[in-house]
Design an enzyme around this catalytic site. Structure first.
Site, PDB file in Angstrom:
ATOM      1  N   LEU A   1       0.800  -1.221   0.000  1.00  0.00           N
ATOM      2  CA  LEU A   1       0.000   0.000   0.000  1.00  0.00           C
ATOM      3  C   LEU A   1       0.835   1.275   0.000  1.00  0.00           C
ATOM      4  O   LEU A   1       0.281   2.365  -0.189  1.00  0.00           O
ATOM      5  CB  LEU A   1      -0.956  -0.005   1.195  1.00  0.00           C
ATOM      6  CG  LEU A   1      -1.999  -1.135   1.185  1.00  0.00           C
ATOM      7  CD1 LEU A   1      -2.909  -1.024   2.397  1.00  0.00           C
ATOM      8  CD2 LEU A   1      -2.810  -1.122  -0.104  1.00  0.00           C
TER       9      LEU A   1
ATOM     10  N   TYR B   1       5.749   8.755  12.343  1.00  0.00           N
ATOM     11  CA  TYR B   1       4.582   7.965  12.747  1.00  0.00           C
ATOM     12  C   TYR B   1       3.580   8.821  13.521  1.00  0.00           C
ATOM     13  O   TYR B   1       2.367   8.723  13.308  1.00  0.00           O
ATOM     14  CB  TYR B   1       5.034   6.780  13.585  1.00  0.00           C
ATOM     15  CG  TYR B   1       3.939   5.810  13.938  1.00  0.00           C
ATOM     16  CD1 TYR B   1       3.316   5.047  12.948  1.00  0.00           C
ATOM     17  CD2 TYR B   1       3.529   5.633  15.254  1.00  0.00           C
ATOM     18  CE1 TYR B   1       2.315   4.140  13.266  1.00  0.00           C
ATOM     19  CE2 TYR B   1       2.532   4.733  15.584  1.00  0.00           C
ATOM     20  CZ  TYR B   1       1.928   3.987  14.591  1.00  0.00           C
ATOM     21  OH  TYR B   1       0.934   3.090  14.914  1.00  0.00           O
TER      22      TYR B   1
END
Length: 277
Positions: A11, A101
């Protein structure tokens, strides 16, 4: 009966996001819900990162959320389906050494609210499930890389207010199923924290330690200590086999000049003692 089907896709590559949607539509002819879940806490920090690492992390953790929703949207309009974005506590609490993140999860939360507004006119609901400490195979693999994994796991569990335990993957899945289903038919734009109170509850209140000194055993504090002992004796027996009864504990405290230290939580999970200085 339910049917399972999988499409293998990387992805972080935009073309494979589109391919995954096409394959699902070819198989089922429709899309009723999208759960954006793929990602990894890859440790791209401020000091140890660079432009290339930061952007690559955003592709691993955020960009495909947008692309999967973008390519699924025509089919979600037809079904009036739902979107659930899985997010992380790092967007609010920070963690250190994981700038990319944390930024990606902030983006996930922002996109949840943004899409909820944009897609109102289509009757498409968009919500997020925010995870804190969930025991998954990836989490277990990370724990095992530490010098004393079981001790570290226990330290983490003690910071989770509700029951001092990790959230299970099933509990996350239950929340996702609820948000996808008609049971949450008037819920959109919400960030739902399935985390045992980790982010929003004051852990100082839930995990405040009680320290009892030996002289308190036979005083009015003894009743309180005994009540806690009854709830912790099994754990105590595991760590200190010589202690079988409250009387054994009383004797040990008197003979060895030891303080008893008990972390008192809604479900006691820690029992320890230390000799007086």
């Amino acid at each position: 009966d339910g049917k399972a089907f999988q499409v293998r896709a990387e992805l972080s590559l935009p073309a494979e996001c589109e391919m995954a949607v096409i394959k699902v539509v070819e198989k089922f002819g429709r899309i009723d819900g999208l759960v954006n879940n793929a990602g990894v806490n890859d440790g791209v920090g401020l000091a140890n990162g660079n432009y290339e690492k930061f952007m690559a992390s955003l592709h691993r953790n955020l960009v495909h959320y947008y692309l999967m929703a973008h390519h699924s949207l025509p089919y979600l309009k037809e079904s009036k389906g739902s979107i659930v974005n899985i997010s992380s506590k790092t967007a609010e609490t920070g963690q250190g050494n994981t700038s990319a993140y944390a930024a990606a999860n902030g983006g996930r939360n922002a996109l949840t609210r943004e899409w909820a507004v944009e897609l109102l006119k289509y009757g498409i609901r968009v919500n997020a499930v925010v995870v804190a400490e969930c025991f998954t195979p990836l989490y277990e693999k990370w724990i095992e890389t530490l010098p004393n994994p079981q001790q570290k796991l226990k330290e983490i569990e003690l910071k989770i207010p509700l029951e001092n335990r990790m959230t299970t993957a099933e509990e996350i899945a239950n929340a996702v199923a609820f948000l996808l289903s008609s049971k949450s038919s008037h819920t959109t734009g919400q960030l739902v924290y399935v985390d045992g109170g980790y982010v929003h509850l004051d852990r100082a209140l839930a995990n405040a330690g009680w320290v009892f000194h030996a002289p308190f055993i036979n005083s009015n504090k003894g009743f309180e200590l005994y009540a806690v002992w009854e709830r912790t004796k099994n754990l105590a027996a595991e760590k200190y086999p010589a202690i079988k009864t409250f009387r054994d504990l009383d004797t040990m405290l008197a003979d060895e000049n030891i303080d008893l230290v008990i972390v008192n939580t809604p479900s006691i999970t820690h029992f320890d003692y230390a000799k007086k200085a």
